[in-house]
Design a protein around this motif. Structure first.
Motif, PDB file in Angstrom:
ATOM      1  N   PRO A 164       0.807  -1.227   0.000  1.00 21.91           N
ATOM      2  CA  PRO A 164       0.000   0.000   0.000  1.00 21.91           C
ATOM      3  C   PRO A 164       0.839   1.275   0.000  1.00 21.91           C
ATOM      4  O   PRO A 164       1.977   1.286   0.467  1.00 21.91           O
ATOM      5  N   PHE A 165       0.207   2.325  -0.504  1.00 21.06           N
ATOM      6  CA  PHE A 165       0.837   3.631  -0.573  1.00 21.06           C
ATOM      7  C   PHE A 165       0.621   4.322   0.771  1.00 21.06           C
ATOM      8  O   PHE A 165      -0.254   5.165   0.935  1.00 21.06           O
ATOM      9  N   ASP A 166       1.427   3.950   1.746  1.00 23.51           N
ATOM     10  CA  ASP A 166       1.287   4.494   3.088  1.00 23.51           C
ATOM     11  C   ASP A 166       2.300   5.625   3.295  1.00 23.51           C
ATOM     12  O   ASP A 166       2.985   6.048   2.355  1.00 23.51           O
TER      13      ASP A 166
ATOM     14  N   ASN B  89      -2.548   2.235 -12.532  1.00 26.21           N
ATOM     15  CA  ASN B  89      -1.547   1.721 -11.600  1.00 26.21           C
ATOM     16  C   ASN B  89      -0.157   2.244 -11.971  1.00 26.21           C
ATOM     17  O   ASN B  89       0.310   2.027 -13.093  1.00 26.21           O
ATOM     18  N   VAL B  90       0.484   2.913 -11.010  1.00 24.40           N
ATOM     19  CA  VAL B  90       1.775   3.547 -11.289  1.00 24.40           C
ATOM     20  C   VAL B  90       2.871   3.140 -10.316  1.00 24.40           C
ATOM     21  O   VAL B  90       4.024   3.537 -10.485  1.00 24.40           O
ATOM     22  N   THR B  91       2.532   2.373  -9.278  1.00 21.63           N
ATOM     23  CA  THR B  91       3.553   2.016  -8.288  1.00 21.63           C
ATOM     24  C   THR B  91       4.423   0.863  -8.791  1.00 21.63           C
ATOM     25  O   THR B  91       5.606   1.055  -9.061  1.00 21.63           O
TER      26      THR B  91
ATOM     27  N   THR C 133       9.511   7.624   0.999  1.00 19.63           N
ATOM     28  CA  THR C 133      10.496   7.155   0.012  1.00 19.63           C
ATOM     29  C   THR C 133      10.426   7.991  -1.261  1.00 19.63           C
ATOM     30  O   THR C 133      11.470   8.336  -1.841  1.00 19.63           O
ATOM     31  N   THR C 134       9.218   8.334  -1.705  1.00 19.38           N
ATOM     32  CA  THR C 134       9.121   9.152  -2.925  1.00 19.38           C
ATOM     33  C   THR C 134       9.756  10.523  -2.710  1.00 19.38           C
ATOM     34  O   THR C 134      10.368  11.073  -3.628  1.00 19.38           O
ATOM     35  N   TRP C 135       9.615  11.093  -1.513  1.00 16.73           N
ATOM     36  CA  TRP C 135      10.260  12.387  -1.249  1.00 16.73           C
ATOM     37  C   TRP C 135      11.781  12.253  -1.287  1.00 16.73           C
ATOM     38  O   TRP C 135      12.483  13.136  -1.804  1.00 16.73           O
TER      39      TRP C 135
ATOM     40  N   LYS D 201     -15.127   0.324  -2.785  1.00 12.67           N
ATOM     41  CA  LYS D 201     -13.748  -0.062  -2.496  1.00 12.67           C
ATOM     42  C   LYS D 201     -13.002   1.086  -1.817  1.00 12.67           C
ATOM     43  O   LYS D 201     -13.299   2.261  -2.052  1.00 12.67           O
ATOM     44  N   PRO D 202     -12.017   0.734  -0.972  1.00 10.70           N
ATOM     45  CA  PRO D 202     -11.189   1.775  -0.345  1.00 10.70           C
ATOM     46  C   PRO D 202     -10.205   2.341  -1.354  1.00 10.70           C
ATOM     47  O   PRO D 202      -9.841   1.683  -2.338  1.00 10.70           O
ATOM     48  N   LEU D 203      -9.755   3.572  -1.121  1.00 14.45           N
ATOM     49  CA  LEU D 203      -8.841   4.214  -2.066  1.00 14.45           C
ATOM     50  C   LEU D 203      -7.424   3.655  -1.990  1.00 14.45           C
ATOM     51  O   LEU D 203      -6.646   3.822  -2.930  1.00 14.45           O
ATOM     52  N   ASP D 204      -7.083   2.996  -0.889  1.00 20.20           N
ATOM     53  CA  ASP D 204      -5.706   2.524  -0.731  1.00 20.20           C
ATOM     54  C   ASP D 204      -5.594   1.005  -0.799  1.00 20.20           C
ATOM     55  O   ASP D 204      -4.600   0.430  -0.384  1.00 20.20           O
ATOM     56  N   GLY D 205      -6.599   0.343  -1.349  1.00 14.66           N
ATOM     57  CA  GLY D 205      -6.550  -1.109  -1.457  1.00 14.66           C
ATOM     58  C   GLY D 205      -5.710  -1.567  -2.634  1.00 14.66           C
ATOM     59  O   GLY D 205      -5.393  -0.802  -3.538  1.00 14.66           O
TER      60      GLY D 205
END
Length: 313
Positions: A89-91, A282-284, A97-99, A159-163
């Motif tokens: 997940p994008f937590d 999907n970009v991760t 990490t992206t920063w 659906k949740p946004l972070d699933g």
């Protein structure tokens, strides 16, 4: 070239179908040097973004398939390319990490996908930029808004946004059974935002994964087909993956988005389409390289590597 892969622990890879491993293999076969670390190994130290990383060699064996060398500390700008392949997940730690990767870019590192673009493209919400391509969609925290949407469309998916991998996806049909309970549970009583969409019966033909690489469209999709009474086609939820050529409509959607997303620094993208409707961007760490390659005459890892080499030339 020296390629740094930031990924999950190598021991966790599903070696028969892991797209990151497919990338590593084809890059090594082409003579490039592989390096590996986890996101926790990215540091700001002595005024540089560095990785505590190890050289990686991929073996042909299906059991002891990798060999790691001695730990080294190297600045990210010293690599030919840095490839972020950590699963969601994008937590907050993914965001951190992206920063760090953005800081590395300012120092000269070449990062794929661009970390700022990853931050700007929620895999669920980014579809709202293209309303003409998506099914009827609601984004809300309010139960009353979901109830109104259900009254209009009768058969919906919540659906949740972070699933990821189909986690937390619920269908509510015309009887509305458990609608309030589902919204309250998924939305944590209004604390979390949810996405609600009209149910697409075309899901029986599959949730199609379409890959965009270097601004170009891979001509085959992987249709992830739900099994039994399941509504989710995700492979992680038991869906069956079947590679098939893109339909005219799917190609039209992909060709419209490919240059736009590539221009923003999104080198590798996985579009999800159901019945021609865009449902996710999907970009991760998009997958399905191996399944498409094995079931078609199109070598996705080789296509990816050639695109990467062009981007770095």
């Amino acid at each position: 070239m020296d390629l740094l892969f930031i990924a999950d622990p190598l021991e966790s890879f599903k070696i028969k179908k892991d797209s990151t491993l497919a990338m590593m293999r084809v890059a090594q076969e082409a003579g490039h040097r592989l390096w590996f670390c986890q996101s926790r190994n990215i540091l700001w130290k002595d005024n540089f973004v560095v990785a505590d990383c190890q050289p990686l060699f991929i073996r042909p064996s299906s059991t002891s398939w990798f060999e790691l060398g001695a730990l080294e500390s190297r600045s990210l700008k010293s690599f030919s390319a840095v490839l972020m392949r950590t699963d969601p997940p994008f937590d907050i730690e993914y965001l951190n990490t992206t920063w760090m990767l953005s800081a590395a870019q300012r120092q000269g590192a070449k990062v794929f996908n661009d970390p700022a673009a990853v931050r700007d493209h929620s895999e669920k919400l980014s579809i709202t930029e293209f309303p003409e391509l998506i099914p009827p969609t609601l984004v809300t925290r309010e139960l009353s808004a979901v109830e109104e949407f259900h009254q209009t469309h009768r058969d919906i998916v919540i659906k949740p946004l972070d699933g990821m991998g189909g986690m937390g996806v619920f269908r509510v049909s015309s009887d509305g059974l458990n609608l309030a309970s589902i919204v309250e549970t998924l939305g944590e009583n209004g604390a979390r935002t949810l996405m609600v969409q009209r149910f697409l019966p075309e899901i029986v033909q599959g949730d199609k994964r379409v890959l965009l690489i270097g601004g170009e469209v891979v001509p085959f999709a992987l249709a992830r087909i739900p099994q039994g009474k399941e509504i989710r086609g995700n492979l992680a939820a038991g869906g069956k993956g079947v590679a098939m050529p893109l339909t005219e409509n799917e190609r039209s959607v992909a060709e419209k988005l490919a240059p736009i997303l590539f221009g923003r620094g999104l080198f590798l993208v996985g579009l999800d389409l159901i019945g021609g409707y865009l449902t996710e961007i999907n970009v991760t760490s998009p997958t399905c390289f191996v399944e498409i390659t094995e079931q078609s005459n199109f070598d996705v890892p080789q296509f990816w590597l050639k695109a990467l080499e062009r981007a770095l030339s």
